[in-house]
Design a protein around this motif. Sequence first.
Motif: not given
Length: 144
Positions: A96-112
């Motif tokens: 929901r933030s202004r930084y989001a890109k498509p698919g940003a609501d998914a929990v990544p499989t590789i840690p951020v």
Amino acid sequence: MRFVNVALQGIPTLAVLRDGLLYPARSLGFAGDLLALIDAGEGALRRLGENLDKAGTSVAIGTVEKHLLLAPVQKPRRDIFCAGKTYADHAAQYARSRYAKPGADAVPTIPVTFFKLADTVVGPFDNIQAHSEVTAELDYEAEL
């Protein structure tokens, strides 16, 4: 007990916040900062609470609104290694933030992962240096 770091006569001072009033920890028998209190352990925390109960409001210095709040820990002992988007609600918040890109609501499989450098701590009302020559984006949030 809730702890805050406030400026008293320009000096960072650990204080206890209780019922809307601030009590300098040094007035309750503890002269260190929050890291020193953590290091001192449960006994020091218990004594601080006991001294607060005995003192009543006699050593209160007013409300939190009357004092400049500082960062809880002015200088962490080391850089802080962080992990982002580690659970679904946080990923959804990020989406929901202004930084989001498509698919940003998914929990990544590789840690951020990212670092918070010890010398970059600021208080809740301090200005943040943008350093536009280094980055075009700043994240708005940090958590301890």
